[in-house]
Design a protein around this motif. Structure first.
Motif, PDB file in Angstrom:
ATOM      1  N   SER A 255       0.832  -1.194   0.000  1.00 12.66           N
ATOM      2  CA  SER A 255       0.000   0.000   0.000  1.00 12.66           C
ATOM      3  C   SER A 255       0.870   1.249   0.000  1.00 12.66           C
ATOM      4  CB  SER A 255      -0.910  -0.006   1.235  1.00 12.66           C
ATOM      5  OG  SER A 255      -1.599   1.211   1.337  1.00 12.66           O
ATOM      6  N   SER A 256       0.358   2.289  -0.654  1.00 12.60           N
ATOM      7  CA  SER A 256       1.048   3.571  -0.666  1.00 12.60           C
ATOM      8  C   SER A 256       0.558   4.482   0.449  1.00 12.60           C
ATOM      9  CB  SER A 256       0.822   4.262  -2.023  1.00 12.60           C
ATOM     10  OG  SER A 256      -0.569   4.445  -2.256  1.00 12.60           O
ATOM     11  N   SER A 257      -0.317   3.962   1.298  1.00  9.86           N
ATOM     12  CA  SER A 257      -0.865   4.771   2.383  1.00  9.86           C
ATOM     13  C   SER A 257       0.208   5.060   3.433  1.00  9.86           C
ATOM     14  CB  SER A 257      -2.043   4.032   3.035  1.00  9.86           C
ATOM     15  OG  SER A 257      -2.443   4.694   4.214  1.00  9.86           O
ATOM     16  N   PRO A 258       0.220   6.266   4.001  1.00 11.08           N
ATOM     17  CA  PRO A 258       1.192   6.563   5.062  1.00 11.08           C
ATOM     18  C   PRO A 258       0.938   5.754   6.329  1.00 11.08           C
ATOM     19  CG  PRO A 258      -0.180   8.488   4.530  1.00 11.08           C
ATOM     20  CD  PRO A 258      -0.570   7.420   3.601  1.00 11.08           C
ATOM     21  N   LEU A 259      -0.233   5.115   6.414  1.00 19.58           N
ATOM     22  CA  LEU A 259      -0.572   4.308   7.595  1.00 19.58           C
ATOM     23  C   LEU A 259      -0.303   2.823   7.372  1.00 19.58           C
ATOM     24  CD1 LEU A 259      -3.982   5.983   8.531  1.00 19.58           C
ATOM     25  CD2 LEU A 259      -1.743   6.454   9.519  1.00 19.58           C
ATOM     26  N   ARG A 260       0.394   2.474   6.279  1.00 18.30           N
ATOM     27  CA  ARG A 260       0.567   1.054   5.957  1.00 18.30           C
ATOM     28  C   ARG A 260       1.303   0.289   7.052  1.00 18.30           C
ATOM     29  NH1 ARG A 260       3.884   3.847   2.361  1.00 18.30           N
ATOM     30  NH2 ARG A 260       6.124   3.522   2.598  1.00 18.30           N
ATOM     31  N   TYR A 261       2.259   0.946   7.749  1.00 17.32           N
ATOM     32  CA  TYR A 261       2.948   0.234   8.822  1.00 17.32           C
ATOM     33  C   TYR A 261       2.010  -0.047   9.992  1.00 17.32           C
ATOM     34  CZ  TYR A 261       6.300  -1.016  12.429  1.00 17.32           C
ATOM     35  OH  TYR A 261       6.961  -1.683  13.422  1.00 17.32           O
ATOM     36  N   ILE A 262       1.139   0.912  10.284  1.00 17.81           N
ATOM     37  CA  ILE A 262       0.163   0.713  11.368  1.00 17.81           C
ATOM     38  C   ILE A 262      -0.768  -0.442  11.017  1.00 17.81           C
ATOM     39  CG2 ILE A 262      -1.815   1.773  12.556  1.00 17.81           C
ATOM     40  CD1 ILE A 262      -0.409   4.425  12.391  1.00 17.81           C
ATOM     41  N   TRP A 263      -1.203  -0.498   9.740  1.00 19.74           N
ATOM     42  CA  TRP A 263      -2.087  -1.602   9.348  1.00 19.74           C
ATOM     43  C   TRP A 263      -1.368  -2.947   9.410  1.00 19.74           C
ATOM     44  CZ3 TRP A 263      -5.798   1.079  10.342  1.00 19.74           C
ATOM     45  CH2 TRP A 263      -6.218   2.216   9.680  1.00 19.74           C
ATOM     46  N   SER A 264      -0.081  -2.963   9.217  1.00 20.71           N
ATOM     47  CA  SER A 264       0.663  -4.229   9.200  1.00 20.71           C
ATOM     48  C   SER A 264       0.938  -4.780  10.599  1.00 20.71           C
ATOM     49  CB  SER A 264       1.994  -4.056   8.452  1.00 20.71           C
ATOM     50  OG  SER A 264       2.854  -3.166   9.168  1.00 20.71           O
ATOM     51  N   GLN A 265       0.746  -3.956  11.633  1.00 16.77           N
ATOM     52  CA  GLN A 265       1.005  -4.383  13.007  1.00 16.77           C
ATOM     53  C   GLN A 265      -0.323  -4.494  13.760  1.00 16.77           C
ATOM     54  OE1 GLN A 265       4.155  -5.188  13.876  1.00 16.77           O
ATOM     55  NE2 GLN A 265       4.691  -4.633  11.757  1.00 16.77           N
ATOM     56  N   PRO A 266      -0.722  -5.694  14.170  1.00 18.33           N
ATOM     57  CA  PRO A 266      -2.030  -5.876  14.830  1.00 18.33           C
ATOM     58  C   PRO A 266      -2.224  -4.972  16.043  1.00 18.33           C
ATOM     59  CG  PRO A 266      -1.083  -7.995  14.251  1.00 18.33           C
ATOM     60  CD  PRO A 266      -0.019  -6.968  13.984  1.00 18.33           C
ATOM     61  N   ALA A 267      -1.169  -4.808  16.876  1.00 15.35           N
ATOM     62  CA  ALA A 267      -1.302  -3.988  18.084  1.00 15.35           C
ATOM     63  C   ALA A 267      -1.559  -2.521  17.722  1.00 15.35           C
ATOM     64  CB  ALA A 267      -0.039  -4.116  18.938  1.00 15.35           C
ATOM     65  N   LEU A 268      -0.778  -1.988  16.777  1.00 14.48           N
ATOM     66  CA  LEU A 268      -0.964  -0.605  16.367  1.00 14.48           C
ATOM     67  C   LEU A 268      -2.308  -0.398  15.664  1.00 14.48           C
ATOM     68  CD1 LEU A 268       2.588   0.330  15.022  1.00 14.48           C
ATOM     69  CD2 LEU A 268       1.554   0.973  17.197  1.00 14.48           C
ATOM     70  N   LYS A 269      -2.725  -1.396  14.915  1.00 17.18           N
ATOM     71  CA  LYS A 269      -4.008  -1.301  14.228  1.00 17.18           C
ATOM     72  C   LYS A 269      -5.156  -1.223  15.234  1.00 17.18           C
ATOM     73  CE  LYS A 269      -6.688  -3.524  10.558  1.00 17.18           C
ATOM     74  NZ  LYS A 269      -6.750  -4.684   9.622  1.00 17.18           N
ATOM     75  N   SER A 270      -5.082  -2.064  16.277  1.00 16.38           N
ATOM     76  CA  SER A 270      -6.118  -2.047  17.320  1.00 16.38           C
ATOM     77  C   SER A 270      -6.104  -0.719  18.066  1.00 16.38           C
ATOM     78  CB  SER A 270      -5.893  -3.207  18.299  1.00 16.38           C
ATOM     79  OG  SER A 270      -5.956  -4.445  17.630  1.00 16.38           O
ATOM     80  N   ALA A 271      -4.908  -0.220  18.374  1.00 18.73           N
ATOM     81  CA  ALA A 271      -4.804   1.059  19.087  1.00 18.73           C
ATOM     82  C   ALA A 271      -5.353   2.201  18.229  1.00 18.73           C
ATOM     83  CB  ALA A 271      -3.343   1.321  19.446  1.00 18.73           C
ATOM     84  N   TRP A 272      -5.108   2.135  16.928  1.00 22.94           N
ATOM     85  CA  TRP A 272      -5.606   3.181  16.035  1.00 22.94           C
ATOM     86  C   TRP A 272      -7.138   3.214  16.033  1.00 22.94           C
ATOM     87  CZ3 TRP A 272      -3.894   7.248  13.272  1.00 22.94           C
ATOM     88  CH2 TRP A 272      -4.696   7.730  12.259  1.00 22.94           C
ATOM     89  N   TYR A 273      -7.741   2.038  15.905  1.00 28.60           N
ATOM     90  CA  TYR A 273      -9.204   1.983  15.920  1.00 28.60           C
ATOM     91  C   TYR A 273      -9.757   2.413  17.280  1.00 28.60           C
ATOM     92  CZ  TYR A 273      -9.537  -0.314  11.381  1.00 28.60           C
ATOM     93  OH  TYR A 273      -9.492  -0.594  10.034  1.00 28.60           O
ATOM     94  N   LEU A 274      -9.076   2.011  18.352  1.00 31.22           N
ATOM     95  CA  LEU A 274      -9.520   2.389  19.689  1.00 31.22           C
ATOM     96  C   LEU A 274      -9.477   3.908  19.853  1.00 31.22           C
ATOM     97  CD1 LEU A 274     -10.395   1.459  22.496  1.00 31.22           C
ATOM     98  CD2 LEU A 274      -7.984   1.326  23.134  1.00 31.22           C
TER      99      LEU A 274
END
Length: 400
Positions: A255-274
């Motif tokens: 992905s070219s999204s600047p958030l691609r690293y956050i999406w690739s890490q389950p913990a960061l992804k959960s924290a982002w949604y939270l």
């Protein structure tokens, strides 16, 4: 910022911190997705096979990076001086969980084989044009099975059986026994042996079909001596160049999204949604407390039409038709002066001609209206109510 807002923020920060601490101590879950990608080190990727491919084949391997096999093979097709041939010779290889070859590409692969080349396909579902061309039927054993045993048909190649955890198993239920050579078998539960590896001659070349691509995945190549089964299967690939097609060679999944690293890490992804949910809840509660009631202001009514209707009805009910006719004539002449800039002081033939040119209306209708107006002014009329109707109808013809 009041105390309640500070409490909300403190609670969100606390929940966020607890989530990070809990996720930090948890082992990273294993991704069992069957990607069959040479870039994936997960159990069902082909990273290990790709690393060992050069040593395994001991032949030149060209990894195809074009979107479809058709594009690659068609670019290698040469037709000069009436001679149809390919500029390359060797074996086309594809390993995937399901069919990732479109019908046009499969037709091109068959044409490539017919020119003295070969094709090796290991997948659970084969393209329908291929099965129809080779008169082969594929069947799936839907009985649940924890494991499946596979072995080579030629005992000189290997006599050992290997066990794979594959779940549902696919096998060849119908083959052309006069042409097809069986190279391998499998069995699951208490089923009879099933054919899972065959060699089919096709015109000037050969096609090798294998229904257990899981044998080439990272999980099985690194499990005990299962790599030997993969070596045994690949030992049937004829000598010559290898043309390996794998979608991941040119897979644009990054992905070219600047958030691609956050999406690739389950913990960061959960924290982002939270965090997003927390901000949304804060906005809802904050807006609910501060939003004032917006009064409904009714728009001003246009009373001009109602007023006109009232006055008109009043004149009509009073029977003052002459007054209504006069006002109709005054309105009409004022409209002519304003819109068409004509002098209405003298309603003669010259006026009728000019009004005809200006409005484009029928000259006969204009003449009739002018005649009615002049008759009314000269008091040449009978029933005033009939005159009102005729003059009103004539005016509408001109103005509408």
């Amino acid at each position: 910022m009041d105390n309640k807002v500070k409490i909300y923020i403190a609670i969100l920060v606390l929940i966020f911190g607890i989530t990070l601490l809990v996720d930090k101590g948890q082992p990273k879950p294993i991704d069992w997705t069957p990607t069959y990608s040479v870039e994936d080190k997960i159990p069902f990727g082909l990273y290990v096979f790709n690393q060992e491919a050069d040593a395994l084949f001991k032949q030149k391997i060209e990894r195809i990076s074009i979107e479809t096999p058709y594009e690659y093979l068609d670019s290698q097709y040469d037709e000069t001086e009436g001679v149809e041939t390919y500029k390359i010779k060797g074996t086309f290889i594809n390993i995937s969980e399901v069919n990732n070859i479109d019908d046009q590409s499969m037709t091109e692969i068959l044409y490539f084989v017919s020119h003295g080349n070969n094709a090796f396909l290991s997948m659970k579902v084969f393209p329908k044009p291929l099965l129809d061309s080779l008169k082969i039927e594929l069947k799936t054993d839907f009985m649940p099975s924890e494991s499946i045993s596979v072995w080579m048909a030629n005992q000189k190649v290997s006599t050992k059986k290997y066990t794979f955890n594959t779940g549902l198993s696919d096998y060849f239920s119908k083959i052309d026994t006069l042409k097809t050579k069986v190279l391998g078998y499998q069995t699951s539960n208490k089923n009879k042996r099933q054919i899972n590896f065959i060699e089919v001659p096709y015109k000037n070349g050969h096609i090798y079909l294998h229904t257990q691509p899981v044998a080439f995945t990272n999980y099985n190549l690194l499990k005990k001596d299962h790599y030997l089964y993969a070596e045994n299967v690949m030992s049937y690939v004829p000598k010559g160049n290898i043309f390996w097609y794998n979608k991941s060679f040119n897979d644009k999944r990054i992905s070219s999204s600047p958030l691609r690293y956050i999406w690739s890490q389950p913990a960061l992804k959960s924290a982002w949604y939270l965090g997003l949910i927390g901000i949304l809840i804060f906005m809802i509660f904050n807006a609910k407390r501060k939003q004032r009631i917006v009064p409904i202001i009714k728009p001003l009514q246009n009373l001009t039409v109602d007023f006109t209707k009232t006055i008109g009805n009043l004149y009509y009910q009073e029977g003052d038709h002459t007054n209504i006719i006069d006002k109709k004539i005054i309105y009409f002449l004022e409209k002519i002066r304003t819109d068409y800039l004509l002098d209405t002081s003298k309603l003669d033939d010259d006026f009728i001609t000019k009004l005809h040119y200006k409005t484009g209306k029928d000259e006969k209708d204009i003449r009739e209206l002018i005649q009615l107006i002049n008759d009314h002014r000269n008091s040449y009329h009978g029933s005033l109510e009939d005159d009102l109707i005729r003059i009103n109808t004539a005016i509408e013809k001109i103005l509408h």
